[in-house]
Design an enzyme around this catalytic site. Structure first.
Site, PDB file in Angstrom:
ATOM      1  CG  HIS C  60      -0.525   0.091   2.506  1.00 56.36           C
ATOM      2  ND1 HIS C  60      -0.349   1.297   3.145  1.00 56.36           N
ATOM      3  CD2 HIS C  60      -0.176  -0.857   3.399  1.00 56.36           C
ATOM      4  CE1 HIS C  60       0.082   1.079   4.377  1.00 56.36           C
ATOM      5  NE2 HIS C  60       0.198  -0.213   4.556  1.00 56.36           N
ATOM      6  CD  GLU C 193      -3.068  -1.497   5.195  1.00 57.82           C
ATOM      7  OE1 GLU C 193      -3.024  -2.575   5.810  1.00 57.82           O
ATOM      8  OE2 GLU C 193      -2.771  -0.414   5.743  1.00 57.82           O
ATOM      9  CG  ASP C 216       1.546  -3.696   5.262  1.00 58.78           C
ATOM     10  OD1 ASP C 216       2.315  -2.771   5.607  1.00 58.78           O
ATOM     11  OD2 ASP C 216       0.308  -3.588   5.291  1.00 58.78           O
TER      12      ASP C 216
END
Lengths: 354, 341, 331
Positions: C60, C193, C216
Site C-alpha cells: 500500500h 489500506e 507490508d
C-alpha cells in the site's frame, strides 16, 4: 447414521479456524453417502451437492451452511525454557483456560496443559485480578530442545475434551459443539432428505473460518449463488443467572432467528413448516447482523434471502458445551420438510416478496 | 413537501422498511416510473438510458430505514424488553411514546419513578437494559394479543413546523434524502440516472452493499442527513455542521474518502449558482457511500447531506432552506456531470 | 535501495490522497513493466505479462495523516485522524501539507494526560487569523508527519516505512526481474489500506488473481518490555501466518517457507495479534483467493519514527523475486 456416534466423532475431531482439515475429513465421510458431489474450495469450505428431482431447468438452489471450525489457540512464541506463549483464534475467555488440557499441532502432536502461576505463589491482590492471556502459557512437560524441534510460532493449538453422554442420555457435553452440533444436524438432514422428494438443488456447506469473521460463508455463497441460504448454528441455552429472554431451554426444539439479517419470508416459512408438522421450536429476535454465517450469506452478490436456525447450547466457547440430541433431530426434520416444500413458486414468491 | 411528511410518519426501522417502501412504490407507480425491488428490499429505479448514454453511469441513493427498537421479550407483567436497532444514545430513550409492531400499538418507555430511586441510582444515566415499554395491559397473556417478540418499534413523533423555517420530527435521517430523490425522479428535464432507495443502512450499510453488486456504476452520489451540533456546549470546531447553513459536503467519513473530482464539481456548481454550502467538520460515522465505493472494481462516490440537529432521536430538527438547497445542488450536479462528457 | 526508500518515504500520500506518491512510483516502474495504469479508487497497477496463472503482489502506498476539520478565527486548525494515529504521540510533532505548509501539534490546557482527546488538539501553522490560514489550508486538507529519513548504520529511521518500505521492495523486485516470467505478475500499489484495506478489495475484484501476496510491515517483540511477539528486527523478513484480517493460505505459506529455505533467505514466522493487511481483503474477493503475506519487521509502527533493518529489506526483495520466478500452478 447413529447421531450420538457422529456427534462424538465430530466433537473430538480437531478443526481450529484455518485448520479445519481433520473435522472436514469426518464430515466428508458422512456426507458423501448422501450427495452427488463433494468439493473443497480455496478457503477450506466443504461443499456437498445433491441434485434436485424433475426435469425443470431452473431449479431452486438452496444453500445450507454449518461452520465446521472451532475456536482455538495459536503459538506466538516458544520461550527459552520450552513454555509456549499463545494468542486466541476466535473468542476465548482467558478465564476459562486455566488448567485446560490442549493439543499442540507442531511437527507432531504434543499434549500440554495451560498453566498459570500457582495460587500459593501469588498475592491475594493478584488472584483477584481477572486472568489475561499474558498470564498464561502452555506446558508440554518436554525438555526445551524437544519443544523447539517440534513447535514453531504459528502452530495452532486445540483444546482437549472427551465427548460425554450425560445422566439423561439425550444430553451431551464436549468441546466444539459450537458448531459440530450444527454440523451433525446438517449431516442428519442430508441423510433424512433421501426419504423426501425435492425439486431443489441442495448444497450442504461446511464453512471454514466462521469464528474469525464468517469468512468462509462469504466466498462459498459467492460460488454457489443460491436462491436462499440458511445458516445452521448454535445459540445460548438456559443457564443459571442468565436472563430468560437472552437464552433458550434445551430440548424444546431449534430456535428460528429473525430480524434485519433474516428474510421475513424464510423465517415465516420455517415457522409454518414447524407448526404444520407439530415440531417444537422457539424464536430469537436479532436487532442487527447476527454473529453467524447468515451475516455473510445475506450480503453476497445481489443479495441472498437468508435464514437462521440455531441449537440451544450451554457454556458457549468453553470445552464443556452442552446440547440436547432431540434438538438436533428436530432440526434435521425441520430442514428436510422445509426443503421438500420448496419449489419454483417459492422462489417466485421470494422474488416478489417486497 | 407533502411527501416528506408522509415519509417521516411511516415506520421503517432497519429490516422492516415495508411502510416506507410501499409509500415510495405507490408514488413511483403513480408517475409510471419503472422500478424493481431486490431480495433485501432495496428499491432500484434503473433508467435504461443510462447504459445507452454511457459513462459516467450515475446512481443517486438515499436510505429508507431509520433507527428504532426491537422487542426481545415480554415480561410476566406485560412489559416489553427491547434491543436497539442501529445507533441510539440510551439517554434519549426514557419518557418516549413509541409504536410497537405492525399494528402500531402505542406504548411508552418507562423507568422506575425517580422517588423510588436511591441517591446513587440517580447519579447514573438510565441504560437501555433498565428500561421497558409499557403498552398498558394486565399481563403477559394480554400483551401477546398485541405484540410478539421480534416486533419492531418506532418512535412516535409527528412532523411539526417549528419556528419560521424548521421542521421537527423523527427519521429525517434519511427520509429527507428519500424525498429529495423522489422529487428529482419526477423532474422531467434531467439527464438519465439510476436511483436506489436502500435498506439497512443503520445496521451496517447492508442494503447498499448488494445494490453496488447489482448495478454497473461509474459514480454514486449519496443524499444523506447528517448531524448538526450548533448548540450550546459545542465549541465551534465540534459542531460537525450547522443548521441553516446549506447542504453539507463530506470530505471523508469512517466509510469513505469522497472522490475529489465529484467534490470539486459540487463546490463549483454550488458557487456558480449561489447555493450556500458547508463542509462536514468531522470524519467519523459511515454512509452508504462506503459500501458503494468498494463495490465491484470501485465506484467514485460523494455525499451531500441535509444538516439535522438531534439526529437518531425522536425529535430531530431540519431547516427548510437546507432541504431546498440540498435538492437544488443535487439536481444541478446531475445536470453538470451528465451534461458534458 | 536507500535512495529509493528515502524518496518513497519523503513523498506525500495520506490515505485518500495518493496522487503524489503514485507519480513517484509510476516514474520508477513504468519502464520495467508491460503496462501501468490507475484504477477508479486510485490504485496503481503495474503489469508484467505472462502466460498461466496470475499472481497479484500488493503493497500500500498510503500513509497516516491528519485532516483539517475547522479553522478558527485566530488561525489555529482543528484536526481529525486519517488512519490509526494516536493522540499521545502527536504533541510537539511537526506536520506538513502537500503544498509545503508546515505546523506543529499542541493541545488545550489539560490536567492529566488521559484527558488528551482529539477535540483538545490543534495544529498551529503560524497564522494569526482565519483569513491568513485560509490562504494556505482548507478544511479537508490532510497533513502528514514531517520527519527526515535517517541512515542509522544497519537500520533506517523515518516516517511512513509503513508501507513505503513494502513499495520499495516491490519497485526493486520489478527492476530485478528477468524478461521472461513463468506467469503473469501484477504489482498493485494500493490506496486506503490504513482506512480498512479498501484499495486492495476493488483491485482484487477487478484483477481476479489466481494467487495474491501482500508486502507490508509488521510489529516486533524485541524492544524493552514489549508485547509478546516472535518477530525481531534484523532476523529476516517474516512470513505471516495470522493477523486479525486473515489466516494465510497454507499452500501459499508453504511455498514461501520452502523458497526461503532453498535460497538461504533468513526468515521469521509471524503471528500478529492485532492489525490487518491488504491480503485480508483480497482473500475474500469473489470465490476466494489463496493469499499470503511477506512482512518487513518494523519498530514503532504508526509513529513518525519507524525503524526497519537493511538486511530484512534486502532479504524481502530476494524472497519476493523468488516468489515471482516460482512457477505457480493453475488453481
Amino acid at each position: 447414521m447413529q447421531l450420538k456416534d457422529c456427534l462424538q466423532e465430530l466433537s473430538n475431531a480437531r478443526g481450529v479456524s484455518g485448520n479445519e482439515g481433520e473435522a472436514q475429513e469426518i464430515i466428508e465421510k458422512y456426507l458423501k453417502q448422501h450427495v452427488h458431489e463433494v468439493k473443497k474450495d480455496v478457503l477450506g469450505n466443504l461443499v456437498g451437492y445433491k441434485k434436485g428431482g424433475g426435469r425443470s431447468r431452473n431449479k431452486p438452489r438452496l444453500f445450507f451452511a454449518a461452520h465446521a471450525d472451532e475456536i482455538g489457540l495459536m503459538v506466538t512464541r516458544v520461550e527459552e525454557e520450552g513454555f509456549l506463549r499463545f494468542t486466541t483464534i476466535g473468542g476465548f475467555d482467558p478465564r476459562t483456560l486455566w488448567g485446560q488440557e490442549v493439543t499442540v499441532h507442531g511437527k507432531n502432536r504434543l499434549w500440554g496443559v495451560i498453566g498459570p502461576r500457582p495460587p500459593h505463589l501469588t498475592t491475594t491482590r493478584e488472584r483477584k485480578k481477572e486472568t489475561r492471556l499474558e498470564h498464561l502459557f502452555i506446558d508440554t512437560g518436554l525438555p526445551p530442545e524437544e519443544v523447539k524441534n517440534s513447535v514453531n510460532t504459528g502452530d495452532h493449538v486445540s483444546i482437549n475434551r472427551d465427548f460425554t453422554q450425560m445422566a439423561n442420555r439425550r444430553y451431551a457435553s464436549g468441546k466444539a459443539l459450537d458448531n459440530r452440533a450444527g454440523v451433525a444436524a446438517l449431516l442428519l438432514f442430508a441423510e433424512e432428505l433421501a426419504r423426501f422428494k425435492h425439486v431443489s438443488e441442495v448444497y450442504f456447506v461446511f464453512t471454514a473460518q466462521e469464528e474469525v469473521g464468517a469468512r468462509g460463508a462469504l466466498t462459498s455463497t459467492c460460488s454457489v449463488e443460491p436462491d436462499l441460504g440458511i445458516a445452521v448454528d448454535v445459540c445460548h441455552g438456559n443457564m443459571p443467572r442468565t436472563r430468560q429472554d437472552e437464552t433458550f431451554e434445551l430440548g424444546k426444539g431449534p430456535v428460528l432467528g429473525h430480524g434485519p439479517n433474516i428474510h421475513p419470508y424464510i423465517f415465516k416459512r420455517l415457522q409454518n413448516t414447524a407448526e404444520e408438522n407439530r415440531l417444537p421450536y422457539m424464536t430469537e429476535p436479532h436487532a442487527g447482523p447476527t454473529p453467524t454465517d447468515a451475516r455473510s450469506i445475506q450480503i453476497t452478490g445481489e443479495g441472498v434471502a437468508s435464514g437462521l436456525v440455531s441449537l440451544p447450547l450451554r457454556y458457549m466457547h468453553t470445552s464443556v458445551e452442552v446440547v440436547n440430541l432431540d434438538d438436533l433431530e428436530v432440526m434435521a426434520k425441520l430442514l428436510s420438510l422445509f426443503t421438500a416444500s420448496v419449489d419454483k413458486k417459492t422462489v417466485e414468491e421470494l422474488r416478489c416478496y417486497y | 413537501m407533502l411527501l416528506l411528511e408522509k415519509l417521516v410518519s411511516a415506520s421503517g426501522v432497519s429490516g422492516n422498511e415495508d411502510e416506507v417502501r410501499s409509500l415510495l412504490k405507490s408514488e413511483l407507480e403513480k408517475k409510471d416510473t419503472g422500478y424493481r425491488v431486490d431480495t433485501l428490499g432495496n428499491i432500484l429505479v434503473e433508467n435504461p438510458e443510462v447504459e445507452q448514454q454511457g459513462p459516467p453511469r450515475l446512481l443517486l441513493a438515499a436510505h429508507m430505514d431509520e433507527v428504532g427498537l426491537m422487542v426481545t421479550s415480554i415480561e410476566d407483567g406485560g412489559f416489553l424488553r427491547f434491543d436497539k436497532v442501529g445507533g441510539i444514545d440510551d439517554r434519549v430513550l426514557v419518557s418516549r411514546k413509541v409504536l410497537v409492531g405492525s399494528k402500531k400499538t402505542p406504548g411508552v418507555i418507562g423507568s422506575k419513578a425517580v422517588h423510588l430511586q436511591k441517591p446513587e441510582e440517580r447519579k447514573k444515566n438510565l441504560r437501555a437494559e433498565d428500561l421497558y415499554i409499557d403498552i398498558g395491559v394486565k399481563g403477559k397473556e394480554e400483551a401477546k394479543k398485541y405484540v410478539q417478540t421480534g416486533d419492531y418499534v418506532s418512535f412516535y413523533s409527528p412532523l411539526q413546523e417549528l419556528g419560521h423555517s424548521c421542521y421537527k420530527g423523527k427519521a429525517f435521517d434519511d427520509r429527507a434524502g428519500c424525498a429529495i430523490l423522489w422529487e428529482l425522479l419526477n423532474e422531467g428535464r434531467l439527464p438519465p440516472f439510476h436511483a436506489a432507495f436502500t435498506v439497512q443502512e443503520e445496521v451496517g450499510l447492508r442494503g447498499a452493499l448488494v445494490v453496488g453488486n447489482a448495478l454497473d456504476l461509474d459514480m454514486a452520489l449519496i443524499v444523506e442527513t447528517t448531524s448538526a451540533s450548533d448548540v450550546p456546549g459545542s465549541k465551534e470546531h465540534e459542531q460537525v455542521s450547522r443548521l441553516g447553513a446549506g447542504p453539507v459536503l463530506s470530505i471523508m467519513d469512517a466509510s469513505v474518502v469522497v472522490d475529489k473530482g465529484m467534490l470539486d464539481t459540487l463546490i463549483r456548481v454550488a458557487e456558480e449558482n449561489e447555493i450556500p454550502y458547508q463542509f462536514r467538520g468531522f470524519n467519523g460515522g459511515g454512509t452508504d457511500a462506503g459500501a458503494l465505493s468498494l463495490s465491484r472494481a470501485g465506484v467514485k462516490t460523494a455525499v451531500v447531506s441535509v444538516p439535522a440537529r438531534y439526529i437518531h432521536s425522536p425529535c430531530s430538527i431540519i431547516n427548510r432552506e437546507d432541504l431546498h438547497y440540498t435538492r437544488k445542488l443535487v439536481e444541478l450536479f446531475v445536470k453538470e456531470v451528465k451534461g458534458k462528457k | 535501495m536507500e535512495k529509493l526508500l528515502k524518496e518513497l518515504t519523503a513523498a506525500y500520500g495520506p490515505a485518500g490522497h495518493e496522487e503524489e506518491i503514485r507519480e513517484v512510483i509510476e516514474e520508477q516502474v513504468k519502464d520495467y513493466v508491460d503496462s501501468c495504469y490507475t484504477d477508479t479508487l486510485g490504485n496503481l497497477i503495474a503489469v508484467r505479462e505472462g502466460a498461466g496463472p496470475r499472481l497479484m503482489v500488493a503493497a500500500h502506498m498510503d500513509e497516516l495523516g491528519l485532516m483539517v476539520t475547522h479553522v478558527d478565527e485566530n488561525g489555529f486548525l482543528r484536526i481529525a485522524r486519517v488512519g490509526g494515529v494516536v493522540p499521545h504521540i502527536l504533541v510537539g510533532q511537526r506536520f506538513v501539507f502537500s503544498n509545503g505548509t508546515a505546523g506543529t501539534i499542541n493541545h488545550e490546557k489539560i490536567d492529566e494526560l488521559k484527558e488528551l482527546e482529539w477535540s483538545k488538539l490543534y495544529l498551529d501553522i503560524g497564522c494569526s487569523s482565519r483569513e491568513e490560514a485560509a490562504e494556505k489550508v482548507n478544511v479537508g486538507d490532510v497533513a502528514v508527519y514531517d520527519q527526515e529519513f535517517k541512515n542509522l548504520g544497519q537500520r533506517y529511521l523515518g516516517k511512513s516505512m509503513d508501507d513505503r518500505v513494502g513499495c520499495a521492495v516491490l519497485v526493486e523486485t520489478i527492476k530485478r526481474l528477468p524478461r521472461q516470467l513463468p506467469q503473469e505478475v501484477i504489482f498493485v500499489f494500493t490506496v486506503q489500506e490504513e482506512l480498512g484495506l479498501r484499495g486492495a478489495r476493488t483491485a482484487g475484484y477487478a484483477l481476479e488473481p489466481s494467487y495474491a501476496v501482500a508486502v507490508d510491515v509488521t510489529r516486533v517483540g524485541d524492544t524493552p518490555e514489549s508485547l509478546v511477539m516472535d518477530v525481531s528486527l534484523g532476523k529476516g523478513p517474516a512470513v505471516k501466518i495470522k493477523d486479525s484480517s486473515l489466516i494465510t493460505h497454507h499452500g501459499v505459506r508453504e511455498i514461501m517457507f520452502s523458497l526461503a529455505e532453498k535460497n538461504g533467505v533468513e526468515y521469521q514466522r509471524e503471528v500478529l495479534e492485532r492489525g490487518g493487511t491488504d491480503a485480508g481483503s483480497i482473500q475474500l474477493t469473489r470465490e476466494g483467493v489463496p493469499s499470503g503475506v511477506l512482512s518487513i519487521p518494523c519498530r514503532y509502527v504508526h509513529t513518525p519514527s519507524e525503524i526497519v533493518d537493511k538486511g530484512d529489506v534486502e532479504n524481502a526483495v530476494n524472497l519476493l523475486e523468488q516468489l515471482c520466478l516460482y512457477p505457480w500452478k493453475e488453481v
